[in-house]
Design an enzyme around this catalytic site. Sequence first.
Site, PDB file in Angstrom:
ATOM      1  CB  CYS A   1      -0.759  -1.698   4.887  1.00 42.21           C
ATOM      2  SG  CYS A   1       0.755  -2.158   4.032  1.00 42.21           S
TER       3      CYS A   1
ATOM      4  CE  LYS B   1      -3.053   6.876   4.716  1.00 43.31           C
ATOM      5  NZ  LYS B   1      -1.634   6.939   5.026  1.00 43.31           N
TER       6      LYS B   1
END
Length: 295
Positions: free
Chosen positions: A131, A165
């Site tokens: 993120c 991710k």
Amino acid sequence: MTVAFCGLRLAHPIVNGSGTFDAIAARRAFGDGLVEQFPFAAFVSKTITLEPRVGNPPPRLYETPAGLINSIGLPNKGLRGYLDTDLPELARLPVPLITNVMGSTAEDLCTLVEALDDRDEVDALELNVSCPNVRTGLDIGADPVELAAVLREVRPRTGKPLIVKLTPNTADVGAAAQAAEDAGADAVSLINTLRAYAPHPERAGVPWLGNATGGLSGPAIRAVALAQVREVAARVAIPVVGMGGVQSGVHAARMLEVGATLVAVGTESFRDPAAGTRISRELDDLFAKSGDNIG
Ligand code: RRO
């Protein structure tokens, strides 16, 4: 066109990018129809953290000529809220559920992963190490050595498929993918958003976003995504979930051509909540026209 992915059998290769489709709000806004005709072959939840978070101060969005900068900052109900409130709703979806988690320490991540491992409603886990919008002091996704160290602690805590991710905001995404594979990841997904700055349109030198910087998504990043997915798919043997600016069946086909097993749709779903259905149909039509040899 069914697809095998980490032991799951999916109806087609199109899933959502984490945080870009709120299945619970979609049911409320569009009714059960949208959920019965679910646009994705699996549902990836918005990232959850151990404790609840309110997210970043507004403004949180900024439109660019070919994309969207977000600085949402991970608002979520926390693990307890997810398990008690969201999970029973998400378990009613007609597709497998992938829960996305993020921790600011390896210990937080282990707690999250162990708690979710206990729940039959969760089919797989996605670890968000990418993120761009929170200062955790743990930018693990950008550092292959740190990423591998954290994964070695987390991996034994679950028997469920573990997808990592990856961040595009790193010098060597191939090395990060390799580190994830070596440390036991079952799949990698990429790309998350590219770190970006949105200037205030009227006040020189002042940032528009409440958190100053954000993450760029949408068509603007498609070529970057293709390059990184191609590099990673050539480097690792585990499956790759490719995403970044996919708006059509042709775009999805290009992701598959460079080595993705699944393709995630993100920003396009904000424009068209049924984009996943349209893109998977377009992909089917392309396959029907040219067999397995999409050109
Ligand atoms: O919540 C966000 O601001 C956010 C997350 Br967790 C992420 O992984 N990627 C992104 O662009 N925004």
